[in-house]
Design a protein around this motif. Structure first.
Motif, short mmCIF file in Angstrom:
data_model
loop_
_atom_site.label_atom_id
_atom_site.label_comp_id
_atom_site.label_asym_id
_atom_site.label_seq_id
_atom_site.Cartn_x
_atom_site.Cartn_y
_atom_site.Cartn_z
N LEU A 100 0.12 -1.41 -0.38
CA LEU A 100 -0.05 0.24 -0.16
C LEU A 100 1.07 1.28 0.17
O LEU A 100 0.41 2.11 -0.37
N ILE A 101 1.49 1.77 0.83
CA ILE A 101 3.00 2.48 0.27
C ILE A 101 3.53 2.44 -0.77
O ILE A 101 3.42 3.80 -1.54
N GLN A 102 4.37 0.84 -1.07
CA GLN A 102 4.74 1.65 -2.55
C GLN A 102 3.51 2.15 -3.69
O GLN A 102 3.83 3.12 -4.74
N MET A 103 2.13 1.48 -3.69
CA MET A 103 1.06 2.46 -4.76
C MET A 103 0.80 3.65 -3.94
O MET A 103 0.73 4.30 -5.21
N PHE A 104 0.89 4.21 -3.02
CA PHE A 104 0.64 5.80 -2.31
C PHE A 104 2.21 6.31 -3.19
O PHE A 104 1.48 7.37 -4.33
N PHE A 105 2.94 6.11 -2.87
CA PHE A 105 4.22 6.57 -3.73
C PHE A 105 4.67 7.44 -5.12
O PHE A 105 4.92 7.46 -6.52
N VAL A 106 3.86 5.72 -5.90
CA VAL A 106 4.09 5.36 -6.96
C VAL A 106 2.47 6.33 -8.06
O VAL A 106 2.72 8.14 -8.93
N HIS A 107 1.37 6.96 -7.21
CA HIS A 107 0.94 7.42 -7.55
C HIS A 107 0.65 9.10 -7.54
O HIS A 107 0.51 9.68 -7.82
N CYS A 108 1.35 9.23 -6.11
CA CYS A 108 1.33 10.43 -5.43
C CYS A 108 2.28 11.20 -6.17
O CYS A 108 2.33 12.41 -6.71
N PHE A 109 3.64 10.61 -6.96
CA PHE A 109 4.60 11.18 -7.17
C PHE A 109 4.34 11.61 -9.17
O PHE A 109 5.04 12.22 -9.43
N THR A 110 3.11 10.60 -9.86
CA THR A 110 2.99 10.38 -10.41
C THR A 110 2.33 11.70 -10.65
O THR A 110 2.10 12.59 -12.09
N SER A 111 1.46 12.21 -10.26
CA SER A 111 1.14 13.14 -9.47
C SER A 111 1.00 14.58 -9.56
O SER A 111 1.59 15.90 -10.55
N LEU A 112 2.94 13.57 -8.83
CA LEU A 112 3.70 15.96 -8.62
C LEU A 112 3.42 16.38 -9.37
O LEU A 112 4.49 16.57 -10.49
N GLU A 113 4.56 14.91 -10.73
CA GLU A 113 5.66 15.04 -11.72
C GLU A 113 4.42 15.71 -12.76
O GLU A 113 5.28 16.54 -13.51
N SER A 114 2.99 15.30 -12.78
CA SER A 114 2.29 16.05 -13.96
C SER A 114 2.30 17.38 -13.96
O SER A 114 2.38 18.56 -14.09
N GLY A 115 2.34 17.81 -12.42
CA GLY A 115 1.73 19.11 -11.53
C GLY A 115 3.16 19.28 -11.98
O GLY A 115 3.15 21.21 -11.90
N VAL A 116 4.50 19.46 -11.83
CA VAL A 116 5.89 19.44 -11.40
C VAL A 116 5.84 20.73 -13.52
O VAL A 116 6.02 21.34 -13.93
N LEU A 117 5.45 19.56 -14.49
CA LEU A 117 5.14 19.79 -16.52
C LEU A 117 4.32 21.33 -15.96
O LEU A 117 4.39 21.54 -16.85
N LEU A 118 2.76 20.91 -15.54
CA LEU A 118 2.75 22.28 -15.49
C LEU A 118 3.11 23.76 -14.70
O LEU A 118 3.19 24.77 -15.31
N ALA A 119 3.85 23.68 -13.92
CA ALA A 119 4.00 25.11 -13.06
C ALA A 119 6.01 24.78 -14.00
O ALA A 119 5.08 26.14 -14.09
N MET A 120 5.86 24.00 -14.10
CA MET A 120 7.50 24.87 -15.95
C MET A 120 6.69 25.00 -17.22
O MET A 120 7.43 26.59 -17.59
#
Length: 313
Positions: A100-120
């Motif tokens: 469950l922890i791995q599931m959280f990190f995978v999906h949370c940081f995928t969302s974060l990567e998308s957000g950082v691309l938006l910020a850039m």
């Protein structure tokens, strides 16, 4: 009515299959995946070190780029170590909570990567469309607030996924047909109605993609309009060169994500195709990001050359 959560004990462990149907090829598959991961780690760590050391890179664009590098390191590591353990040492077992922890990190940081691309994309819009206000608008305080907001967004929308998955009864097989604990792959093992879990996961993916892609598209449309109005050819070429690297990264990230998303929901696609695409989706962008930005961004090339010349003296 499905069985209640008390009908079956919560599993202590899950077993990750790896790549279903290609178990005999795990050793061969591990070679390119390992080099992708190694390149991602070395490239992003080098990018972070370069931005920290070089004062010329202490500007909003490179702060966002360093955030992207941190995200890529966490995202690729969250799947690669366990995946390579499966491929090399047949370490398929994963603790229920760890899954469950791995599931959280995978999906949370995928969302974060998308957000950082938006910020850039927003950073490039301000730099090109309103250059005189660039330093006054994108202050260090605002950058920190943007990154924190993106991290909070990812945490808030992803946390319900592992929580709801932890409440499900798993009465059938505990073997996950994947190389990491993907939300849908875990939920499919439950022996009860998972409509809510499926609907929530789908809603999160569509909302994040729709929101981020829409605003990225708007930003680059305005950038393109502003660049075409520049009278100086040198300025136009410089703006196009800077934005090309961003667009390449965005296309790779979202196209791989779309393929992975669709193969998960098209029944006649072979499972091994989905698993391989999912791994590539989480390894290729982290591998390519430092290469693309290092090659296309002149200031990064110059800073790297200066740093190398100083270390060789």
């Amino acid at each position: 009515m499905g069985p209640s959560n008390n009908s079956f004990p919560r599993p202590n462990v899950f077993f990750l299959i790896g790549v279903p149907g290609l178990e005999v090829a795990h050793a061969r598959l591990s070679v390119p995946l390992f080099f992708m991961y190694l390149t991602a780690i070395l490239g992003n760590m080098s990018m972070m070190l370069l931005i920290i050391v070089e004062r010329r890179l202490h500007s909003p664009m490179y702060y966002f780029l360093s955030t992207l590098s941190i995200t890529d390191v966490v995202l690729s590591t969250s799947i690669a170590l366990k995946m390579l353990g499966i491929f090399w040492f047949d370490l398929r077992e994963i603790d229920f909570v760890s899954c469950l922890i791995q599931m959280f990190f995978v999906h949370c940081f995928t969302s974060l990567e998308s957000g950082v691309l938006l910020a850039m994309a927003f950073d490039r819009y301000v730099a090109i469309c309103t250059p005189l206000h660039y330093t006054t608008m994108l202050t260090n305080t605002l950058i920190i607030k943007i990154v924190l907001a993106l991290l909070i967004r990812g945490t808030a929308i992803v946390t319900p996924c592992p929580l709801m998955a932890s409440w499900l009864p798993y009465c059938h097989t505990h073997h996950i047909p994947h190389s990491y604990c993907d939300h849908m792959s875990v939920v499919k093992l439950a022996c009860t109605n998972t409509t809510v879990n499926n609907a929530y996961g789908l809603t999160v993916v569509l909302l994040v993609i729709a929101f981020d892609v829409a605003f990225i598209t708007v930003s680059y449309s305005l950038i393109l309009k502003a660049v075409l109005q520049l009278s100086c050819r040198t300025s136009r070429n410089k703006a196009f060169s800077t934005c090309t690297s961003h667009v390449c990264v965005i296309l790779v990230f979202y196209s791989l994500g779309l393929f992975s998303f669709l193969t998960h929901r098209i029944g006649h696609i072979a499972p091994y195709i989905h698993v391989i695409l999912s791994n590539l989706y989480l390894l290729i962008p982290p591998m390519l990001n430092p290469i693309v930005y290092g090659v296309k961004t002149k200031e990064i090339r110059r800073s790297a050359a200066r740093l190398l010349s100083c270390t060789t003296k």
